[in-house]
Design a protein around this motif. Sequence first.
Motif, mmCIF file in Angstrom:
data_model
loop_
_atom_site.group_PDB
_atom_site.id
_atom_site.type_symbol
_atom_site.label_atom_id
_atom_site.label_comp_id
_atom_site.label_asym_id
_atom_site.label_seq_id
_atom_site.Cartn_x
_atom_site.Cartn_y
_atom_site.Cartn_z
ATOM 1 N N GLY A 1 0.597 14.514 -7.423
ATOM 2 C CA GLY A 1 1.084 13.457 -8.294
ATOM 3 C C GLY A 1 2.274 12.710 -7.732
ATOM 4 N N ALA A 2 2.549 12.861 -6.438
ATOM 5 C CA ALA A 2 3.665 12.158 -5.802
ATOM 6 C C ALA A 2 3.215 10.770 -5.357
ATOM 7 C CB ALA A 2 4.180 12.952 -4.607
ATOM 8 N N TRP A 3 4.095 9.775 -5.572
ATOM 9 C CA TRP A 3 3.785 8.389 -5.255
ATOM 10 C C TRP A 3 4.639 7.937 -4.076
ATOM 11 C CZ3 TRP A 3 0.777 5.197 -8.824
ATOM 12 C CH2 TRP A 3 0.276 5.923 -9.909
ATOM 13 N N SER A 4 3.999 7.232 -3.130
ATOM 14 C CA SER A 4 4.729 6.731 -1.979
ATOM 15 C C SER A 4 4.062 5.449 -1.497
ATOM 16 C CB SER A 4 4.778 7.793 -0.874
ATOM 17 O OG SER A 4 5.649 7.396 0.166
ATOM 18 N N LEU A 5 4.373 5.042 -0.267
ATOM 19 C CA LEU A 5 3.861 3.799 0.293
ATOM 20 C C LEU A 5 3.142 4.063 1.617
ATOM 21 C CD1 LEU A 5 7.028 1.556 -0.237
ATOM 22 C CD2 LEU A 5 5.001 1.683 -1.714
ATOM 23 N N ALA A 6 2.180 3.193 1.928
ATOM 24 C CA ALA A 6 1.467 3.275 3.202
ATOM 25 C C ALA A 6 1.261 1.871 3.753
ATOM 26 C CB ALA A 6 0.126 3.982 3.035
ATOM 27 N N TYR A 7 0.983 1.812 5.054
ATOM 28 C CA TYR A 7 0.792 0.531 5.749
ATOM 29 C C TYR A 7 -0.433 0.619 6.638
ATOM 30 C CZ TYR A 7 1.438 -2.826 9.594
ATOM 31 O OH TYR A 7 1.256 -3.790 10.554
ATOM 32 N N THR B 1 -0.335 4.266 8.140
ATOM 33 C CA THR B 1 0.978 4.864 8.399
ATOM 34 C C THR B 1 1.675 5.104 7.074
ATOM 35 O OG1 THR B 1 1.174 3.673 10.503
ATOM 36 C CG2 THR B 1 3.206 4.527 9.533
ATOM 37 N N PHE B 2 2.190 6.304 6.883
ATOM 38 C CA PHE B 2 2.858 6.649 5.632
ATOM 39 C C PHE B 2 4.359 6.409 5.779
ATOM 40 C CE2 PHE B 2 -1.038 9.157 5.845
ATOM 41 C CZ PHE B 2 -1.646 8.755 4.662
#
Length: 360
Positions: A87-93, A108-109
């Motif tokens: 349930g962890a939220w992050s960003l990727a490219y 890429t995280f």
Amino acid sequence: MRTFISGLVLALLAVVLTALSPGPAAAEGAPPGRADPLPDSFSWSSTGPLISPKPDAAHPIVSVKDPTVFRYKNRWHVYATTADTAGAWSLAYTSFTDWSQASAAPQTFLDSNPNIGNRYAAAPQVFYFAPRKLWYMVYQTGPPSYSTTTDPGKPGSWSAPKYFFDGEPPIVTENKGSGSWLDFWTICDKTDCYLFFNDGNGHQYRSRTTLAEFPNGFRDTTIVLSEPGRFDLFEASNVYRLGDSGTYLMLVEALATKSDWRRYFRAWTADSLDGTWTPLAETEANAFIRSNNVTFAAGQPAWTTDFSHGEMIRDGVDQTLTIDPCRLKFLYQGMDPSASGDYSQLPWKLGLLTQTNSSC
């Protein structure tokens, strides 16, 4: 003397050409924006899923969502939210030259960027702020935040996030109910920059600062749209300039509460960013984007009935967020209609819509 004068002329010519040549803010491979009107109703064709979660041992992600997309240096660049099995939220490219390469492109995280780290981060918007010659990523870390870089193709180069506000504006606190301010969106005109956002409780807000003050000085937060039902004006707002027409388009995601409860987009227009928003296509029967006005490309199954948080393909990359009203395309998040359960665990993927009934 003749040699000196010739050299001086060439030098001056180089300066003029440099001044006239397009910088990052110019569109790549797109015609200038046109002032053609939008139709009263819309129809779209969708691809299949183009970008899907690519988990690895350190990133057991189950969804890719909330994309921002732009064309720069002959490549497509996409930043998006990820959610994992915890349930962890992050960003990727991810980046690629052609949409046919999107599914195979590496991801890429951004937790590998020490300035971003493993903090909660979601709902990115990336644009080039020409007055400062910097790229900005606007996103939520709870409050509205921003990071900057000189090269958006290097996800490890983003700076640590800074807040736009010292605290939550009182008007948000008074109206958000059980919701929270979210999905922040920046757009500027010739004198001012505006921050639009939702509260998940039926309200669309707008804050303002001057072009010279940005990213500081946001104030005058006000409600520009409201609905008594929280799901009828829910999240994921986008605002764009329609070519050179002087008209602006606003999209806000809603849930189809009168029918199937699937996600769709409503639309309004205004003559200025601080103006009054007039309905364009904002009902379940006549939506801007909804399952009842989307078909799928030949050979593609109807892989989603949700058309959720995304971004229009822009003509350029600068802070005016200009789109061509004659060639509307929208990168969105969708998912298998049979999926259910915890929202953070839903298997969102990204697809691309193309408008099929342009008025141009």
